[in-house]
Design a protein around this motif. Structure first.
Motif, PDB file in Angstrom:
ATOM      1  N   TYR A  81       2.597  -2.920   4.105  1.00  0.00           N
ATOM      2  CA  TYR A  81       3.627  -4.081   3.790  1.00  0.00           C
ATOM      3  C   TYR A  81       2.661  -5.253   3.906  1.00  0.00           C
ATOM      4  O   TYR A  81       3.341  -6.375   2.764  1.00  0.00           O
ATOM      5  N   LEU A  82       1.473  -5.516   4.088  1.00  0.00           N
ATOM      6  CA  LEU A  82       0.904  -6.887   3.778  1.00  0.00           C
ATOM      7  C   LEU A  82       0.413  -6.884   2.146  1.00  0.00           C
ATOM      8  O   LEU A  82       0.714  -7.611   1.271  1.00  0.00           O
ATOM      9  N   GLU A  83       0.016  -5.555   1.588  1.00  0.00           N
ATOM     10  CA  GLU A  83      -0.092  -5.555   0.218  1.00  0.00           C
ATOM     11  C   GLU A  83       1.292  -5.890  -0.555  1.00  0.00           C
ATOM     12  O   GLU A  83       1.368  -6.591  -1.456  1.00  0.00           O
ATOM     13  N   THR A  84       2.313  -5.249  -0.011  1.00  0.00           N
ATOM     14  CA  THR A  84       3.529  -5.500  -0.677  1.00  0.00           C
ATOM     15  C   THR A  84       4.044  -6.999  -0.788  1.00  0.00           C
ATOM     16  O   THR A  84       4.374  -7.638  -1.708  1.00  0.00           O
ATOM     17  N   TYR A  85       3.839  -7.716   0.467  1.00  0.00           N
ATOM     18  CA  TYR A  85       4.054  -9.000   0.558  1.00  0.00           C
ATOM     19  C   TYR A  85       3.015 -10.032  -0.453  1.00  0.00           C
ATOM     20  O   TYR A  85       3.727 -10.730  -1.264  1.00  0.00           O
ATOM     21  N   LEU A  86       1.836  -9.541  -0.336  1.00  0.00           N
ATOM     22  CA  LEU A  86       0.727 -10.162  -1.412  1.00  0.00           C
ATOM     23  C   LEU A  86       1.259 -10.088  -2.799  1.00  0.00           C
ATOM     24  O   LEU A  86       1.248 -11.123  -3.522  1.00  0.00           O
ATOM     25  N   ASP A 138       4.286  -9.238  -4.100  1.00  0.00           N
ATOM     26  CA  ASP A 138       5.605 -10.259  -4.255  1.00  0.00           C
ATOM     27  C   ASP A 138       5.325 -11.514  -4.227  1.00  0.00           C
ATOM     28  O   ASP A 138       5.689 -12.444  -5.147  1.00  0.00           O
ATOM     29  N   HIS A 139       4.310 -11.997  -3.412  1.00  0.00           N
ATOM     30  CA  HIS A 139       4.124 -13.683  -3.338  1.00  0.00           C
ATOM     31  C   HIS A 139       3.485 -13.937  -4.705  1.00  0.00           C
ATOM     32  O   HIS A 139       3.783 -14.972  -5.309  1.00  0.00           O
TER      33      HIS A 139
END
Length: 97
Positions: A8-13, A15-16
């Motif tokens: 989830y962190l990887e996806t967030y980063l 996308d950000h």
């Protein structure tokens, strides 16, 4: 893609980072189109702030072992460029608004 916290962190980063790419493209175009206007100082400063944010975000990504989202970065750039096309009698050019 993993459903773990790291995934989830990887996806967030990713996308950000892609969002930052799109807004950097938009802010850069606005700054370029507003040289020698009352908006120049603000827009040039905004671009610098966004670029610093991107640098910090990439440092965080490196610390977390997250690679660059190449496809998302390309998609963000293309989306920003497509967003320039508007039926405002200035299809591909800059509108004074």
């Amino acid at each position: 893609m993993s459903t773990t916290a790291a995934g989830y962190l990887e996806t967030y980063l990713h996308d950000h980072r892609a969002g930052a790419q799109a807004i950097r493209e938009l802010a850069g175009r606005l700054a370029d189109e507003n040289l020698a206007t009352p908006y120049e100082e603000f827009l040039v400063g905004l671009v610098r702030e966004i670029e610093r944010d991107i640098e910090l975000l990439e440092e965080i990504m490196d610390l977390c072992g997250v690679g660059r989202p190449t496809l998302k970065l390309v998609a963000a750039t293309v989306a920003e460029r497509l967003g320039r096309l508007k039926p405002n009698r200035k299809l591909a050019g800059y509108s004074p608004l």
